[in-house]
Design a protein around this motif. Structure first.
Motif, PDB file in Angstrom:
ATOM      1  N   SER A 178       0.829  -1.209   0.000  1.00 28.11           N
ATOM      2  CA  SER A 178       0.000   0.000   0.000  1.00 28.11           C
ATOM      3  C   SER A 178       0.864   1.259   0.000  1.00 28.11           C
ATOM      4  N   ARG A 179       1.949   1.215   0.748  1.00 27.80           N
ATOM      5  CA  ARG A 179       2.831   2.388   0.764  1.00 27.80           C
ATOM      6  C   ARG A 179       3.514   2.590  -0.577  1.00 27.80           C
ATOM      7  N   ASP A 180       3.858   1.475  -1.250  1.00 29.29           N
ATOM      8  CA  ASP A 180       4.422   1.610  -2.599  1.00 29.29           C
ATOM      9  C   ASP A 180       3.398   2.219  -3.552  1.00 29.29           C
ATOM     10  N   SER A 181       2.120   1.777  -3.431  1.00 30.08           N
ATOM     11  CA  SER A 181       1.084   2.351  -4.298  1.00 30.08           C
ATOM     12  C   SER A 181       0.901   3.838  -4.003  1.00 30.08           C
ATOM     13  N   GLU A 182       0.935   4.206  -2.698  1.00 27.79           N
ATOM     14  CA  GLU A 182       0.846   5.630  -2.361  1.00 27.79           C
ATOM     15  C   GLU A 182       2.015   6.404  -2.950  1.00 27.79           C
ATOM     16  N   LEU A 183       3.193   5.791  -2.911  1.00 29.06           N
ATOM     17  CA  LEU A 183       4.373   6.447  -3.488  1.00 29.06           C
ATOM     18  C   LEU A 183       4.204   6.640  -4.987  1.00 29.06           C
ATOM     19  N   GLN A 184       3.645   5.610  -5.677  1.00 27.61           N
ATOM     20  CA  GLN A 184       3.396   5.749  -7.111  1.00 27.61           C
ATOM     21  C   GLN A 184       2.387   6.864  -7.372  1.00 27.61           C
ATOM     22  N   GLY A 185       1.324   6.934  -6.519  1.00 27.08           N
ATOM     23  CA  GLY A 185       0.344   8.009  -6.688  1.00 27.08           C
ATOM     24  C   GLY A 185       0.964   9.381  -6.497  1.00 27.08           C
ATOM     25  N   LEU A 186       1.848   9.488  -5.502  1.00 25.94           N
ATOM     26  CA  LEU A 186       2.530  10.766  -5.280  1.00 25.94           C
ATOM     27  C   LEU A 186       3.409  11.134  -6.482  1.00 25.94           C
ATOM     28  N   ARG A 187       4.053  10.120  -7.050  1.00 28.64           N
ATOM     29  CA  ARG A 187       4.881  10.403  -8.228  1.00 28.64           C
ATOM     30  C   ARG A 187       4.027  10.859  -9.405  1.00 28.64           C
ATOM     31  N   ARG A 188       2.854  10.192  -9.585  1.00 21.78           N
ATOM     32  CA  ARG A 188       1.964  10.642 -10.662  1.00 21.78           C
ATOM     33  C   ARG A 188       1.477  12.064 -10.412  1.00 21.78           C
ATOM     34  N   SER A 189       1.156  12.377  -9.137  1.00 19.16           N
ATOM     35  CA  SER A 189       0.729  13.742  -8.811  1.00 19.16           C
ATOM     36  C   SER A 189       1.841  14.738  -9.120  1.00 19.16           C
ATOM     37  N   GLU A 190       3.074  14.341  -8.819  1.00 16.58           N
ATOM     38  CA  GLU A 190       4.201  15.226  -9.118  1.00 16.58           C
ATOM     39  C   GLU A 190       4.318  15.466 -10.621  1.00 16.58           C
ATOM     40  N   ALA A 191       4.107  14.399 -11.432  1.00 15.61           N
ATOM     41  CA  ALA A 191       4.166  14.557 -12.890  1.00 15.61           C
ATOM     42  C   ALA A 191       3.062  15.498 -13.376  1.00 15.61           C
ATOM     43  N   LEU A 192       1.833  15.336 -12.796  1.00 14.09           N
ATOM     44  CA  LEU A 192       0.733  16.232 -13.183  1.00 14.09           C
ATOM     45  C   LEU A 192       1.048  17.678 -12.808  1.00 14.09           C
ATOM     46  N   LEU A 193       1.644  17.865 -11.638  1.00 12.50           N
ATOM     47  CA  LEU A 193       2.001  19.226 -11.218  1.00 12.50           C
ATOM     48  C   LEU A 193       3.052  19.824 -12.157  1.00 12.50           C
ATOM     49  N   ARG A 194       3.987  18.987 -12.582  1.00 16.40           N
ATOM     50  CA  ARG A 194       4.979  19.489 -13.537  1.00 16.40           C
ATOM     51  C   ARG A 194       4.328  19.889 -14.851  1.00 16.40           C
ATOM     52  N   GLU A 195       3.366  19.057 -15.329  1.00 15.93           N
ATOM     53  CA  GLU A 195       2.667  19.417 -16.566  1.00 15.93           C
ATOM     54  C   GLU A 195       1.903  20.726 -16.395  1.00 15.93           C
ATOM     55  N   GLU A 196       1.244  20.893 -15.235  1.00 11.90           N
ATOM     56  CA  GLU A 196       0.507  22.135 -14.991  1.00 11.90           C
ATOM     57  C   GLU A 196       1.448  23.334 -14.942  1.00 11.90           C
ATOM     58  N   ARG A 197       2.637  23.126 -14.351  1.00 12.89           N
ATOM     59  CA  ARG A 197       3.621  24.207 -14.311  1.00 12.89           C
ATOM     60  C   ARG A 197       4.066  24.587 -15.727  1.00 12.89           C
ATOM     61  N   ASP A 198       4.273  23.564 -16.585  1.00 10.57           N
ATOM     62  CA  ASP A 198       4.653  23.850 -17.978  1.00 10.57           C
ATOM     63  C   ASP A 198       3.547  24.607 -18.706  1.00 10.57           C
ATOM     64  N   SER A 199       2.274  24.190 -18.435  1.00  9.89           N
ATOM     65  CA  SER A 199       1.167  24.903 -19.084  1.00  9.89           C
ATOM     66  C   SER A 199       1.101  26.352 -18.608  1.00  9.89           C
ATOM     67  N   LEU A 200       1.371  26.577 -17.321  1.00  5.29           N
ATOM     68  CA  LEU A 200       1.376  27.954 -16.805  1.00  5.29           C
ATOM     69  C   LEU A 200       2.493  28.774 -17.459  1.00  5.29           C
ATOM     70  N   ARG A 201       3.630  28.128 -17.651  1.00  4.86           N
ATOM     71  CA  ARG A 201       4.714  28.841 -18.328  1.00  4.86           C
ATOM     72  C   ARG A 201       4.310  29.232 -19.752  1.00  4.86           C
ATOM     73  N   SER A 202       3.658  28.291 -20.477  1.00  2.00           N
ATOM     74  CA  SER A 202       3.211  28.610 -21.842  1.00  2.00           C
ATOM     75  C   SER A 202       2.181  29.734 -21.816  1.00  2.00           C
ATOM     76  N   THR A 203       1.300  29.721 -20.778  1.00  2.00           N
ATOM     77  CA  THR A 203       0.311  30.810 -20.647  1.00  2.00           C
ATOM     78  C   THR A 203       1.010  32.143 -20.415  1.00  2.00           C
ATOM     79  N   ASN A 204       2.057  32.141 -19.606  1.00  2.00           N
ATOM     80  CA  ASN A 204       2.815  33.377 -19.372  1.00  2.00           C
ATOM     81  C   ASN A 204       3.442  33.888 -20.671  1.00  2.00           C
ATOM     82  N   VAL A 205       3.938  32.956 -21.490  1.00  2.00           N
ATOM     83  CA  VAL A 205       4.520  33.363 -22.785  1.00  2.00           C
ATOM     84  C   VAL A 205       3.453  34.011 -23.664  1.00  2.00           C
ATOM     85  N   ALA A 206       2.230  33.401 -23.679  1.00  2.00           N
ATOM     86  CA  ALA A 206       1.145  33.972 -24.484  1.00  2.00           C
ATOM     87  C   ALA A 206       0.765  35.360 -23.977  1.00  2.00           C
ATOM     88  N   LEU A 207       0.748  35.504 -22.640  1.00  2.00           N
ATOM     89  CA  LEU A 207       0.413  36.815 -22.068  1.00  2.00           C
ATOM     90  C   LEU A 207       1.469  37.858 -22.441  1.00  2.00           C
TER      91      LEU A 207
END
Length: 377
Positions: free
Chosen positions: A22-51
Motif C-alpha cells: 500500500s505504501r508503494d502504491s501511495e508512493l506511485q500516486g505521489l509520483r503521478r501527482s508530481e508529474a501532473l504538477l509538472r505538466e501544470e507548471r509547464d502549461s502555466l509557463r506557456s500561458t505566461n509566454v502567451a500573455l
C-alpha cells in the motif's frame, strides 16, 4: 502451540507485506501527482509566454493609436487652414463686388475651386469623423486591453502563488518520501527481528523436544522405580531383615565415614578415589558415626566443589565410563537420587535437621543435572 505461533508470525509478515504494497502504491500516486504538477507548471509557463505576446501586441496598438492621433491633429490643422482660406475668399468676394462682373469668369473658376474645396472639406470632415470614431474604438480597445493586462497581472500573481504552493507541496512530498523510506527501513528491521524470533522459536522448539525426551526418560525411570517399589512391597519381610543387617552394619562400621574424610584431607597417599569414597558411603547407606551436614553430604561432584551443574556431575560420575554404559550409569544414579526414593529410604534421618531444606534443594538440582545428562547421552 508451535503451529499457532508460526501462523501468527506468517500473518504478521503478510500484514507487513500488505502495508509495504500500500505504501508503494501511495508512493506511485505521489509520483503521478508530481508529474501532473509538472505538466501544470509547464502549461502555466506557456500561458505566461502567451500573455507576454499579448502585452507586446498591446504596445504595438498603443504606437498605432499615437500615430493616428498625430494624423488627426494634422487633419485638424489642414481644416483650420481651409477655413482661413474660405474666410479670405469671402473677404475678397466682398471687396470685389464692384468688379464682380469683370471677374465672372474668374468667379466661375473660383466657384469651381470652392466646390472642389467644399468637397475636400466634406471629405476631410468625414475623415475627421472616421478618425474620431477610430480613436474612440481605440480608447475602448485600450480600456479592454488594460483590463486584460490587469487580469493577466492578477493571473500572474495567482500563478506565482500556485507555483509557491506547488513548491511547498513538492517539499511536503519529499518529506513524505523520506518518511516512507524511514518506515520501509523500520519495516525491514521489524522483519529481521521477526526472523530472529522465528530462529529463537525454532531453538525453543528444539529445547522443548529435548525436554520432552528427557521427561519421557524420567517417566520410564519412574515406572521402573514403581516396579521396584512393588517388588519391595512384595518382599517386605526380606527388607526388614535387610534393615536389621544395616543396623548391625551401622553399629559395626560407625566412624568409617569420618575416617574416610580425615584420610582424604590428611593423608596424601589415600587408597580410595573420590568416586570410590562416594560409592562406598552410598553402599553403606550413609552410616557415619554422627549426623551429616550439608557440606559433608556425599554429593556427586568433586570434593570442595560448591556448584552443582551438568558438567561437574558428568566429570565426577562418567569419568572413565564406557560410552555404552553411560546411560545405564545415569539411570542408576537417578534411581538413587529420585525424590520419592530419596525420602522413602530415610536418607534425611542421617542428616542434621537444620540442613534438611538445603539438602533437599541440592537433591533437586542433582536430579535436574542427571536428567539433562540423560537427554544428551
Amino acid at each position: 502451540m508451535r503451529n499457532s505461533v508460526l501462523s501468527r508470525l506468517r500473518e504478521m509478515l503478510l500484514r507487513k507485506e500488505a502495508e509495504l504494497a500500500s505504501r508503494d502504491s501511495e508512493l506511485q500516486g505521489l509520483r503521478r501527482s508530481e508529474a501532473l504538477l509538472r505538466e501544470e507548471r509547464d502549461s502555466l509557463r506557456s500561458t505566461n509566454v502567451a500573455l507576454e505576446h499579448e502585452i507586446a501586441v498591446l504596445h504595438r496598438l498603443k504606437a498605432t493609436e499615437q500615430r493616428l492621433r498625430t494624423e488627426r491633429d494634422t487633419v485638424r490643422v489642414d481644416y483650420s487652414k481651409l477655413q482661413k482660406e474660405v474666410a479670405a475668399l469671402r473677404v475678397k468676394n466682398a471687396e470685389q463686388v464692384d468688379v464682380e462682373k469683370q471677374l465672372r469668369n474668374d468667379l466661375a473658376v473660383s466657384r469651381g475651386a470652392n466646390s472642389v474645396l467644399r468637397d475636400r472639406v466634406v471629405s476631410l470632415r468625414r475623415l475627421l469623423a472616421t478618425s474620431e470614431a477610430a480613436a474612440d474604438q481605440m480608447r475602448r480597445e485600450k480600456t479592454t486591453l488594460e483590463e486584460q493586462v490587469a487580469n493577466m497581472r492578477r493571473w500572474t500573481e495567482e500563478d506565482a502563488a500556485t507555483t509557491a504552493h506547488l513548491r511547498r507541496e513538492n517539499t511536503t512530498m519529499a518529506n513524505d518520501l523520506a518518511t516512507l523510506r524511514r518506515q520501509k527501513q523500520e519495516d525491514a528491521a521489524t522483519i529481521s527481528s521477526l526472523r530472529r524470533d522465528s530462529e529463537r522459536l525454532a531453538e525453543f522448539v528444539e529445547r522443548e523436544r529435548l525436554w520432552r525426551q528427557a521427561r519421557s526418560d524420567l517417566e520410564q525411570l519412574h515406572r521402573e522405580w514403581q516396579e521396584r517399589i512393588r517388588m519391595e512391597e512384595e518382599a517386605a519381610r526380606k527388607r526388614e531383615e535387610q534393615r536389621r543387617r544395616e543396623t548391625t552394619a551401622f553399629n559395626r562400621l560407625s566412624g568409617q565415614w569420618d575416617a574416610l574424610r580425615q584420610s582424604s584431607t590428611q593423608t596424601q597417599g589415600a587408597t580410595l578415589t573420590p568416586q570410590q569414597q562416594y560409592e562406598t558411603v552410598w553402599s553403606q547407606r550413609l552410616c557415619p558415626s554422627s549426623k551429616l551436614t550439608f557440606d559433608t553430604f556425599p554429593w556427586p561432584v568433586a570434593p570442595g566443589a560448591h556448584i552443582i551443574n551438568p558438567a561437574a556431575v558428568e566429570t565426577f560420575l562418567l569419568d572413565g565410563v564406557d560410552a555404552s554404559r553411560r546411560k545405564q550409569a545415569i539411570r542408576s544414579q537417578l534411581l538413587r537420587w529420585h525424590p520419592d526414593k530419596f525420602t522413602a529410604r530415610g536418607i534425611l534421618d542421617h542428616v542434621a535437621s537444620s540442613d534438611w531444606e538445603r539438602v533437599l534443594q541440592r537433591q533437586k538440582e542433582v536430579v535436574l543435572c542427571l536428567t539433562t545428562l540423560l537427554a544428551r547421552v
